[in-house]
Design a protein around this motif. Structure first.
Motif, PDB file in Angstrom:
ATOM      1  N   UNK A 262       0.806  -1.238   0.000  1.00 28.55           N
ATOM      2  CA  UNK A 262       0.000   0.000   0.000  1.00 28.55           C
ATOM      3  C   UNK A 262       0.834   1.280   0.000  1.00 28.55           C
ATOM      4  N   UNK A 263       2.041   1.234   0.568  1.00 30.28           N
ATOM      5  CA  UNK A 263       2.804   2.490   0.674  1.00 30.28           C
ATOM      6  C   UNK A 263       4.192   2.435   0.046  1.00 30.28           C
ATOM      7  N   UNK A 264       4.733   1.240  -0.133  1.00 25.04           N
ATOM      8  CA  UNK A 264       6.117   1.163  -0.626  1.00 25.04           C
ATOM      9  C   UNK A 264       6.171   0.751  -2.091  1.00 25.04           C
ATOM     10  N   UNK A 265       7.136   1.336  -2.814  1.00 22.47           N
ATOM     11  CA  UNK A 265       7.380   0.825  -4.157  1.00 22.47           C
ATOM     12  C   UNK A 265       8.372  -0.330  -4.045  1.00 22.47           C
ATOM     13  N   UNK A 266       8.323  -1.229  -5.017  1.00 22.71           N
ATOM     14  CA  UNK A 266       9.210  -2.396  -4.972  1.00 22.71           C
ATOM     15  C   UNK A 266       9.920  -2.526  -6.314  1.00 22.71           C
ATOM     16  N   UNK A 267      11.195  -2.921  -6.263  1.00 16.73           N
ATOM     17  CA  UNK A 267      11.956  -3.159  -7.488  1.00 16.73           C
ATOM     18  C   UNK A 267      12.424  -4.610  -7.519  1.00 16.73           C
ATOM     19  N   UNK A 268      12.458  -5.170  -8.705  1.00 18.34           N
ATOM     20  CA  UNK A 268      13.103  -6.471  -8.874  1.00 18.34           C
ATOM     21  C   UNK A 268      13.685  -6.522 -10.283  1.00 18.34           C
TER      22      UNK A 268
END
Ligand SMILES: O=C(O)CCC(=O)C(=O)O
Ligand SMILES: [Fe+2]
Length: 413
Positions: A262-268
């Motif tokens: 809901x609040x954090x962006x994620x990278x992969x």
């Protein structure tokens, strides 16, 4: 200028048409998902004595067979290279949205799901899908070279464990056919469970994934969705559809997805070890559970599927079709397919005959006279219980070899 793709704006109609925060239990993400550690394998043992090497290779093969997913540490890619990759990834994603189309070759930048006709078919993410040949001139090149050689090494170990000292992967997986995908999952504040990346299996031999610490990756294990606990030192390896087919079902290409935060962006970042389009995938042992197919044919089938059902996985058509029939009692990924097919049969028609015949086919495979010809119990369970690649492969490529002659395999395809 805003770097984010216009996901809210573009998919407004899907939100309007979907009951949000549904308490309907056919949504798999409302089921509590247990957080689990994947098998963790220390690759430094590959440069120790023979006994250590053997043990390490056995662990790799066991994890590929039992889980289809595992983590590796001491993999030879330094933290510094992974940091550099992350910096470059943040840089390309943080540029203005409109400029993103100008990076790498045409069509590299993708966002959302153009074919989505419901929220369940939407992936709340953006990605650069970059062929390895485009990476050679970028700052990601040192990472790309290392990850490509790690993938080859793992593929050879997995093949070796099946008794095949194979150069097949080196010959068929070329820089022009392998690629790196940089993923970014923006935070998703909408009060509903939206996928960052929809459930899928990977159409390759194997994938190497570097994820950050936000979490969100989930996969199917023993018929249940589990959440993968991030490990900052580990890379994640997963078996793709072609390794499953090549290994005659010994290794498992397992369904996985990413859920949004809901609040954090994620990278992969994921490296895909893929064959060239002309490569013919053929099981390494006989009798073969799958008929031969080329990568091109397979890709075409996948595309047709996505166009028709919004999903690669053909089984989803049963679960997600709009219908006047009562709702199926549980999530399609939690429910054994047989149950659904019998339910549809009992409701009087419009049942998928191909699905039913395929269940019969699987049953016959499991009761062959020669135990060596029967699929592993784990494969059979996976076939029956999940939307795995096994189901997909069986749906389109299962051949009648090894079956009683009175049973025509063609009817199942
Ligand atoms: O971002 C992740 O954790 C998974 C990515 C993935 O499954 C893919 O790109 O195919
Ligand atoms: Fe994937």
């Amino acid at each position: 200028m805003d770097p984010d793709p216009p996901l809210h704006e573009t998919y407004k109609a899907l939100f309007a048409n979907t009951k949000i925060s549904s308490t309907d239990d056919d949504d798999r993400r409302l089921v509590t998902v247990e957080e689990r550690e994947l098998p963790l394998i220390d690759l430094s043992r590959l440069s120790l004595n023979e006994a250590e090497q053997k043990q390490c290779k056995e662990e790799i093969a066991r994890a590929g067979h039992e889980w289809g997913f595992f983590q590796v540490i001491n993999h030879g890619i330094s933290m510094e290279l992974l940091e550099k990759l992350r910096e470059e990834q943040v840089r390309v994603f943080k540029q203005p949205f409109r400029n993103k189309f100008l990076n790498f070759s045409d069509g590299s930048y993708r966002w959302g799901t153009p074919t989505a006709t419901s929220l369940r078919q939407l992936s709340w993410s953006e990605a650069f899908h970059i062929p390895m040949t485009d990476i050679s001139s970028s700052s990601m090149e040192p990472f790309a070279t290392k990850v490509a050689s790690l993938a080859q090494k793992l593929a050879e170990i997995l093949a070796d464990k099946l008794g095949h000292n194979s150069t097949f992967f080196q010959q068929s997986c070329l820089p022009s056919s392998c690629y790196l995908r940089l993923n970014r999952y923006p935070p998703c504040l909408i009060p509903s469970d939206i996928y960052g990346l929809m459930p899928h299996t990977d159409s390759d031999f194997l994938t190497i994934l570097n994820q950050d610490q936000v979490g969100g990756l989930q996969l199917v294990k023993d018929g249940k969705w589990i959440a993968v606990k991030p490990n900052p030192e580990a890379l994640i390896i997963n078996i793709g559809d072609f390794f499953q087919a090549w290994s005659n079902g010994f290794y498992n290409s397992v369904e996985h997805c990413v859920v949004t935060h809901p609040t954090k962006e994620r990278f992969s970042a994921a490296y895909f070890l893929c064959p060239s389009y002309e490569t013919v995938i053929e099981s390494c042992s006989q009798p073969s559970v799958y008929s031969k197919f080329s990568f091109r044919e397979y890709k075409q089938k996948v595309q047709e599927d996505v166009q028709r059902y919004g999903y690669k996985n053909t089984h989803q058509k049963v679960c997600f079709q709009t219908s006047s029939r009562p709702k199926l009692k549980a999530s399609c990924t939690e429910t054994c397919g047989t149950e659904q097919e019998w339910l549809l049969w009992n409701e009087g028609g419009n049942f998928p005959i191909d699905e039913l015949l395929r269940w019969v086919h699987i049953a016959l495979l499991c009761v062959q006279d020669d135990p060596a010809l029967r699929p592993a119990v784990s494969s059979a369970i996976l076939l029956l219980r999940t939307n795995s690649a096994a189901r997909f492969l069986h749906m389109i490529y299962l051949q009648p070899s090894g079956l009683p002659s009175s049973f025509s395999g063609n009817t199942c395809i």
